[in-house]
Write an enzyme that holds these catalytic residues in place. Structure first.
Site, PDB file in Angstrom:
ATOM      1  N   TRP A 163       0.805  -1.218   0.000  1.00 21.40           N
ATOM      2  CA  TRP A 163       0.000   0.000   0.000  1.00 21.40           C
ATOM      3  C   TRP A 163       0.840   1.270   0.000  1.00 21.40           C
ATOM      4  O   TRP A 163       0.344   2.347  -0.318  1.00 21.40           O
ATOM      5  CB  TRP A 163      -0.943   0.030   1.199  1.00 21.40           C
ATOM      6  CG  TRP A 163      -0.267  -0.250   2.518  1.00 21.40           C
ATOM      7  CD1 TRP A 163      -0.235  -1.438   3.186  1.00 21.40           C
ATOM      8  CD2 TRP A 163       0.501   0.666   3.315  1.00 21.40           C
ATOM      9  NE1 TRP A 163       0.507  -1.327   4.339  1.00 21.40           N
ATOM     10  CE2 TRP A 163       0.961  -0.039   4.445  1.00 21.40           C
ATOM     11  CE3 TRP A 163       0.832   2.014   3.187  1.00 21.40           C
ATOM     12  CZ2 TRP A 163       1.737   0.556   5.436  1.00 21.40           C
ATOM     13  CZ3 TRP A 163       1.610   2.612   4.176  1.00 21.40           C
ATOM     14  CH2 TRP A 163       2.052   1.886   5.277  1.00 21.40           C
ATOM     15  N   LYS A 187      -2.476  -8.688  -7.274  1.00 23.24           N
ATOM     16  CA  LYS A 187      -3.225  -8.510  -6.035  1.00 23.24           C
ATOM     17  C   LYS A 187      -2.663  -7.301  -5.298  1.00 23.24           C
ATOM     18  O   LYS A 187      -1.580  -7.343  -4.732  1.00 23.24           O
ATOM     19  CB  LYS A 187      -3.133  -9.739  -5.134  1.00 23.24           C
ATOM     20  CG  LYS A 187      -4.130  -9.700  -3.982  1.00 23.24           C
ATOM     21  CD  LYS A 187      -3.696 -10.499  -2.778  1.00 23.24           C
ATOM     22  CE  LYS A 187      -2.665  -9.762  -1.942  1.00 23.24           C
ATOM     23  NZ  LYS A 187      -3.188  -8.496  -1.363  1.00 23.24           N
ATOM     24  N   PRO A 188      -3.404  -6.177  -5.298  1.00 23.66           N
ATOM     25  CA  PRO A 188      -2.934  -4.995  -4.588  1.00 23.66           C
ATOM     26  C   PRO A 188      -3.274  -5.079  -3.104  1.00 23.66           C
ATOM     27  O   PRO A 188      -4.093  -5.911  -2.685  1.00 23.66           O
ATOM     28  CB  PRO A 188      -3.733  -3.865  -5.248  1.00 23.66           C
ATOM     29  CG  PRO A 188      -5.054  -4.516  -5.539  1.00 23.66           C
ATOM     30  CD  PRO A 188      -4.718  -5.955  -5.936  1.00 23.66           C
ATOM     31  N   ALA A 189      -2.668  -4.221  -2.311  1.00 23.88           N
ATOM     32  CA  ALA A 189      -3.034  -4.131  -0.899  1.00 23.88           C
ATOM     33  C   ALA A 189      -4.466  -3.631  -0.774  1.00 23.88           C
ATOM     34  O   ALA A 189      -4.920  -2.779  -1.538  1.00 23.88           O
ATOM     35  CB  ALA A 189      -2.086  -3.181  -0.178  1.00 23.88           C
ATOM     36  N   GLY A 241       6.575  -6.651   0.698  1.00 16.83           N
ATOM     37  CA  GLY A 241       5.865  -6.543   1.970  1.00 16.83           C
ATOM     38  C   GLY A 241       6.747  -6.986   3.118  1.00 16.83           C
ATOM     39  O   GLY A 241       7.975  -6.951   3.039  1.00 16.83           O
ATOM     40  N   GLU A 263      10.813  -8.761  -1.996  1.00 14.60           N
ATOM     41  CA  GLU A 263      11.372  -7.495  -1.496  1.00 14.60           C
ATOM     42  C   GLU A 263      10.716  -7.254  -0.156  1.00 14.60           C
ATOM     43  O   GLU A 263       9.538  -6.888  -0.077  1.00 14.60           O
ATOM     44  CB  GLU A 263      11.089  -6.367  -2.502  1.00 14.60           C
ATOM     45  CG  GLU A 263      11.926  -5.129  -2.261  1.00 14.60           C
ATOM     46  CD  GLU A 263      11.222  -4.147  -1.353  1.00 14.60           C
ATOM     47  OE1 GLU A 263      11.587  -4.126  -0.144  1.00 14.60           O
ATOM     48  OE2 GLU A 263      10.354  -3.426  -1.812  1.00 14.60           O
ATOM     49  N   LEU A 264      11.483  -7.494   0.920  1.00 12.33           N
ATOM     50  CA  LEU A 264      10.901  -7.603   2.255  1.00 12.33           C
ATOM     51  C   LEU A 264      11.321  -6.444   3.151  1.00 12.33           C
ATOM     52  O   LEU A 264      11.671  -5.378   2.677  1.00 12.33           O
ATOM     53  CB  LEU A 264      11.288  -8.966   2.844  1.00 12.33           C
ATOM     54  CG  LEU A 264      10.944 -10.170   1.943  1.00 12.33           C
ATOM     55  CD1 LEU A 264      11.410 -11.475   2.568  1.00 12.33           C
ATOM     56  CD2 LEU A 264       9.462 -10.216   1.630  1.00 12.33           C
ATOM     57  N   ARG A 291      10.134  10.996   4.164  1.00  9.80           N
ATOM     58  CA  ARG A 291       9.398  10.810   2.915  1.00  9.80           C
ATOM     59  C   ARG A 291       8.337   9.738   3.115  1.00  9.80           C
ATOM     60  O   ARG A 291       8.585   8.690   3.680  1.00  9.80           O
ATOM     61  CB  ARG A 291      10.368  10.401   1.797  1.00  9.80           C
ATOM     62  CG  ARG A 291       9.716  10.200   0.434  1.00  9.80           C
ATOM     63  CD  ARG A 291      10.774   9.880  -0.608  1.00  9.80           C
ATOM     64  NE  ARG A 291      11.392   8.578  -0.389  1.00  9.80           N
ATOM     65  CZ  ARG A 291      11.192   7.506  -1.147  1.00  9.80           C
ATOM     66  NH1 ARG A 291      10.382   7.575  -2.185  1.00  9.80           N
ATOM     67  NH2 ARG A 291      11.802   6.367  -0.884  1.00  9.80           N
ATOM     68  N   CYS A 297      10.070   0.915   2.878  1.00 14.48           N
ATOM     69  CA  CYS A 297      10.979  -0.160   3.253  1.00 14.48           C
ATOM     70  C   CYS A 297      12.426   0.303   3.236  1.00 14.48           C
ATOM     71  O   CYS A 297      13.279  -0.318   3.872  1.00 14.48           O
ATOM     72  CB  CYS A 297      10.782  -1.360   2.344  1.00 14.48           C
ATOM     73  SG  CYS A 297      10.928  -0.979   0.590  1.00 14.48           S
ATOM     74  N   GLU A 394      11.344  -2.740  12.015  1.00 16.01           N
ATOM     75  CA  GLU A 394      11.030  -1.716  11.029  1.00 16.01           C
ATOM     76  C   GLU A 394       9.920  -0.832  11.595  1.00 16.01           C
ATOM     77  O   GLU A 394       8.850  -1.327  11.952  1.00 16.01           O
ATOM     78  CB  GLU A 394      10.589  -2.374   9.730  1.00 16.01           C
ATOM     79  CG  GLU A 394      10.450  -1.433   8.566  1.00 16.01           C
ATOM     80  CD  GLU A 394      10.231  -2.173   7.248  1.00 16.01           C
ATOM     81  OE1 GLU A 394      10.679  -1.677   6.208  1.00 16.01           O
ATOM     82  OE2 GLU A 394       9.618  -3.261   7.271  1.00 16.01           O
ATOM     83  N   SER A 454      16.385   4.790  -4.506  1.00 14.76           N
ATOM     84  CA  SER A 454      15.502   4.222  -5.522  1.00 14.76           C
ATOM     85  C   SER A 454      15.741   4.879  -6.873  1.00 14.76           C
ATOM     86  O   SER A 454      15.723   6.107  -6.986  1.00 14.76           O
ATOM     87  CB  SER A 454      14.040   4.420  -5.111  1.00 14.76           C
ATOM     88  OG  SER A 454      13.782   3.803  -3.868  1.00 14.76           O
TER      89      SER A 454
END
Length: 493
Positions: A163, A187-189, A241, A263-264, A291, A297, A394, A454
């Site tokens: 999300w 499948k989106p959040a 996620g 990607e955790l 930000r 993440c 996190e 990124s």
């Protein structure tokens, strides 16, 4: 593209689909089931979205499976042109996409516009790669036959997106998959399905054939994912996620030996050496920490500052943190929006309260903001014990934890003292010193004198418990390709 139920919601003057998208058709969920999208900034209702059942998800996989052979044979040039058309449509709809993202997650509109610019670039990047996939050719060592290798699509892929960056985390996966010739089930959040719904609509407008892209939002993702991954028609899963969920997905991927990209979570260290340019370090700190309200993440969680500059850095960090404007991102000029939901707000508050109970000092912030939204004050903590939860988990919130060290070795040891290894940041004016430190820091990505790592053209991913594989860059498309080896005999004539 057809729309069988014409279900949509108006946001910023645009009709945003609220159904499932399977085999080129917008349709309701099984038994007309829906779930609500709620604004985290105000608690207001945004939209009611079709809630995909397990049966719906398997229909989507069937659609992807039927379309795979044809899409896999489509020329790289044709796939490239479709992705380029989708990139152009994203640019044309920039303001609408940003408004949708801000509506469903409350993020400052300026940051949502930035995500649209960043996310759209993945389609341009992978469009440029789609027509240039190549294998290799050579002779066997004995010279008695020839060795050919080709690249072929992995096959139908399940893409599970988070999300916090609902557009870019989708385009990064979808762009690579489509460029490689793979069909997808997305499948989106549940918190932010509308941004992806709009993206799927734009992909169909760009010319993606029916069945190639399928969209199944759901309020109950675990049964859906489990059923899809148990189906032998699925050949890959890509997930962004939490580490806990990623581990469960890897366990589910094992029986069918699914190609997996994960990607955790992260626990990013931000190192400030004693020769750092503090103006630059503070600019980077504000970007790396605040930000998206810290809901990233790759956010900096732990600021590790050498003693000679610690007092000045901390004082200036507090001053700049106190100047941040907090509010609904739809209001221009906001710096920090809400946390995504009440659960995350409570989690951040619990982390801060636990640290305080163990001796941490709050220099600014430290508590939630009263009202209907899920806002937390931008916060700076010092004197946090190393064993406190906030130093080891996190945070995913606007909380900076600052510790003081005496040497490079101590700073690097502290940076590596975590099971995670996604992103790290380092500030030093000595290039050799900084480069030597990067060789010892255990992270998949390291920003040197830069608070943002990124980049579309760079490989995104981590080490240790932060994941498997890479997205973006030249490696991103490889995650969706298999190498086929052909032993070609030299026949005598």
């Amino acid at each position: 593209m057809t729309n069988s139920n014409n279900s949509s919601v108006d946001i910023a003057g645009a009709a945003i689909p609220t159904g499932l998208f399977i085999d080129g058709t917008w349709r309701p969920g099984e038994n007309d089931a829906t779930f609500d999208v709620i604004s985290p900034a105000s608690g207001a209702f945004v939209a009611s979205v079709a809630d995909a059942s397990v049966s719906d998800a398997l229909d989507a996989l069937g659609s992807a499976d039927r379309a795979q052979a044809s899409w896999g044979r489509t020329s790289g040039r044709e796939r490239a042109e479709i992705l380029r058309a989708a990139f152009d449509l994203i640019r044309q709809n920039r303001d609408v996409i940003a408004a949708v993202t801000t509506a469903e997650m409350g993020r400052p509109i300026e940051q949502s516009l930035g995500e649209v610019d960043y996310g759209g670039e993945f389609f341009r990047w992978f469009s440029e790669q789609a027509a240039h996939l190549s294998g290799d050719f050579g002779s066997s060592p004995r010279g008695d036959f020839d060795i050919l290798t080709t690249k072929v699509p992995v096959g139908p892929s399940l893409l599970i997106t988070p999300w916090n960056f609902p557009l870019a985390m989708g385009t990064r996966k979808i762009g690579a998959a489509l460029a490689a010739g793979c069909t997808v089930v997305i499948k989106p959040a549940a918190q932010t399905p509308l941004t992806m719904a709009l993206l799927v609509r734009l992909l169909a407008e760009a010319g993606v054939p029916a069945g190639v892209v399928n969209f199944v939002p759901t309020s109950d993702s675990a049964p859906q994912s489990e059923a899809l991954m148990a189906d032998s028609r699925l050949r890959k899963v890509s997930f962004t996620g939490s580490t806990g969920v990623g581990i469960r997905l890897l366990q589910q991927a094992a029986p069918n030996v699914l190609r997996s990209s994960m990607e955790l979570g992260g626990n990013g260290p931000f190192l400030v050496f004693d020769d750092a340019n503090l103006d630059a370090a503070l600019d980077g700190a504000m970007l790396a920490k605040f930000r998206n309200g810290g809901q990233s993440c790759v956010a900096a969680n732990r600021f590790i500052v050498q003693r000679a500059v610690a007092d000045e850095f901390i004082a200036r960090l507090v001053e700049r943190t106190q100047a941040l404007a907090v509010g609904d991102g739809a209001t221009p000029g906001m710096d920090v929006g809400p946390l995504i939901d009440a659960r995350q707000l409570a989690r951040v508050q619990n982390l801060v309260d636990d640290a305080i109970a163990q001796g941490a000092t709050v220099l600014t912030g430290g508590k939630s903001v009263p009202g209907n939204g899920h806002f937390f004050e931008p916060t700076v903590l010092v004197d946090v014990p190393p064993h406190a939860d906030i130093a080891n988990e996190e945070i995913f919130g606007p909380v900076a934890v600052v510790s003081v060290v005496d040497s490079d070795d101590e700073a690097i040891a502290a940076a590596n003292d975590t099971p995670y290894g996604l992103a790290a940041f380092l500030y030093s004016d000595d290039v050799t010193r900084a480069f030597n430190a990067t060789s010892r820091i255990e992270a998949g990505m390291i920003g040197v004198n830069r608070g943002l790592v990124s980049e579309v053209g760079a490989p995104f991913g981590g080490v240790k418990a932060s994941g498997l594989g890479r997205e973006g860059g030249k490696l991103g498309i490889e995650e969706y390709l298999e190498t086929k080896y052909i032993a070609l005999a030299r026949l005598e004539r």
